[in-house]
Write an enzyme that holds these catalytic residues in place. Structure first.
Site, PDB file in Angstrom:
ATOM      1  N   ALA A 115      23.539  36.074  49.275  1.00 53.52           N
ATOM      2  CA  ALA A 115      24.379  36.068  48.078  1.00 53.52           C
ATOM      3  C   ALA A 115      25.628  35.245  48.329  1.00 53.52           C
ATOM      4  O   ALA A 115      25.982  34.971  49.474  1.00 53.52           O
ATOM      5  CB  ALA A 115      24.773  37.492  47.704  1.00 53.52           C
ATOM      6  N   ASN A 116      26.279  34.860  47.255  1.00 50.58           N
ATOM      7  CA  ASN A 116      27.621  34.281  47.350  1.00 50.58           C
ATOM      8  C   ASN A 116      28.627  35.419  47.249  1.00 50.58           C
ATOM      9  O   ASN A 116      28.338  36.458  46.670  1.00 50.58           O
ATOM     10  CB  ASN A 116      27.876  33.328  46.179  1.00 50.58           C
ATOM     11  CG  ASN A 116      27.170  32.005  46.336  1.00 50.58           C
ATOM     12  OD1 ASN A 116      26.157  31.909  47.015  1.00 50.58           O
ATOM     13  ND2 ASN A 116      27.713  30.993  45.709  1.00 50.58           N
ATOM     14  N   ARG A 117      29.809  35.189  47.759  1.00 47.04           N
ATOM     15  CA  ARG A 117      30.895  36.147  47.580  1.00 47.04           C
ATOM     16  C   ARG A 117      31.391  36.078  46.150  1.00 47.04           C
ATOM     17  O   ARG A 117      31.729  35.005  45.667  1.00 47.04           O
ATOM     18  CB  ARG A 117      32.067  35.766  48.458  1.00 47.04           C
ATOM     19  CG  ARG A 117      32.042  36.314  49.820  1.00 47.04           C
ATOM     20  CD  ARG A 117      33.356  35.980  50.504  1.00 47.04           C
ATOM     21  NE  ARG A 117      33.119  35.800  51.923  1.00 47.04           N
ATOM     22  CZ  ARG A 117      32.910  36.804  52.764  1.00 47.04           C
ATOM     23  NH1 ARG A 117      32.917  38.049  52.332  1.00 47.04           N
ATOM     24  NH2 ARG A 117      32.683  36.571  54.034  1.00 47.04           N
ATOM     25  N   SER A 118      31.432  37.203  45.470  1.00 49.94           N
ATOM     26  CA  SER A 118      32.026  37.250  44.140  1.00 49.94           C
ATOM     27  C   SER A 118      32.247  38.695  43.748  1.00 49.94           C
ATOM     28  O   SER A 118      31.319  39.501  43.803  1.00 49.94           O
ATOM     29  CB  SER A 118      31.095  36.587  43.114  1.00 49.94           C
ATOM     30  OG  SER A 118      31.548  36.859  41.803  1.00 49.94           O
TER      31      SER A 118
END
Ligand code: C5P
Length: 224
Positions: free
Chosen positions: A29-32
């Site tokens: 995942a991306n950081r968000s």
């Protein structure tokens, strides 16, 4: 609350990360946190818009008073976005994973001492570019985000052209800024007219300013 300059206008917002499964227990995942996308949905709602909020698994809960569509993966997000259209404007605040694991494992990859698994990746669809380049039924205003760590304006200006969106909200996410996961944001709004540097302010205030700019644009009352 349905009064306001966006009364009756349908606006789509994407938010949060996407999770791309490696196996049933692991993902990339991306950081968000989803904080900025959520604040934008709230601000648009408060100006009277009917908001469709397509969100990946975010840290912050989705707002009330909007239509929430929960997704996990980029491909699910793309399908949900297409199903939610048409809209007068679309704001793509999600941090979509660029790649997914090419061959998803149906069962947990076993840890074997001395052996390292290798993952093969496949490219995810670019949802923002797809909507920006729609031939029929494109929202009148398509807004993308750009999280950059250097040369923010140059990279974001190039991104606006490449994706085909109308505006890019660009921000500097280098670790020193403390923006990632924080409550403040310092953004540059890139439009066809150039780059507009906003002072550092709370994510809620960024959202409010952006919502007013969107309302002005859709209502033809742009002054800048
Ligand atoms: O190319 P990059 O990921 O930096 O672009 C960021 C912008 O594109 C954001 O608005 C993001 O929501 C959108 N995006 C998307 N689908 C992808 C990748 C990014 O909609 N697969």
């Amino acid at each position: 609350l349905t009064e306001g300059p966006l009364k009756g206008k349908h606006i789509l917002v994407t938010s949060g990360p996407t999770h791309e499964p490696i196996d049933p227990v692991r993902y990339i995942a991306n950081r968000s946190s989803g904080a900025q996308g959520t604040a934008i949905a709230v601000a648009l709602r408060d100006l009277g818009a009917e908001v469709s909020f397509v969100t990946g698994p975010a840290d912050v809960p989705p707002p009330s008073g909007v239509k929430v569509i929960r997704v996990e993966t980029a491909r699910e997000m793309k399908d949900a976005v297409e199903a939610a259209l048409p809209a007068e404007a679309a704001v793509f605040a999600a941090a979509v994973a660029d790649w997914r694991v090419a061959t998803e494992n149906g069962s947990k990859i076993k840890k074997v001492k001395g052996e390292l698994p290798t993952l093969e990746f496949a490219e995810n669809p670019d949802i923002l570019a797809g909507v920006s380049q729609m031939e029929a039924g494109r929202p009148r205003l398509v807004v993308g985000f750009a999280a950059e760590t250097d040369d923010v304006v140059a990279h974001a200006t190039a991104k606006r052209k490449r994706k085909g969106c109308d505006w890019i909200v660009a921000n500097d996410v280098s670790p020193a800024t403390g923006i990632m996961g924080g409550s403040e944001n310092a953004v540059v709004l890139i439009t066809e007219r150039g780059a507009d540097d906003w002072p550092r302010m709370g994510k809620d205030e960024v959202a409010r300013q952006l919502a007013y700019r969107i309302a002005d644009h859709l209502n033809g009352t742009d002054t800048s």
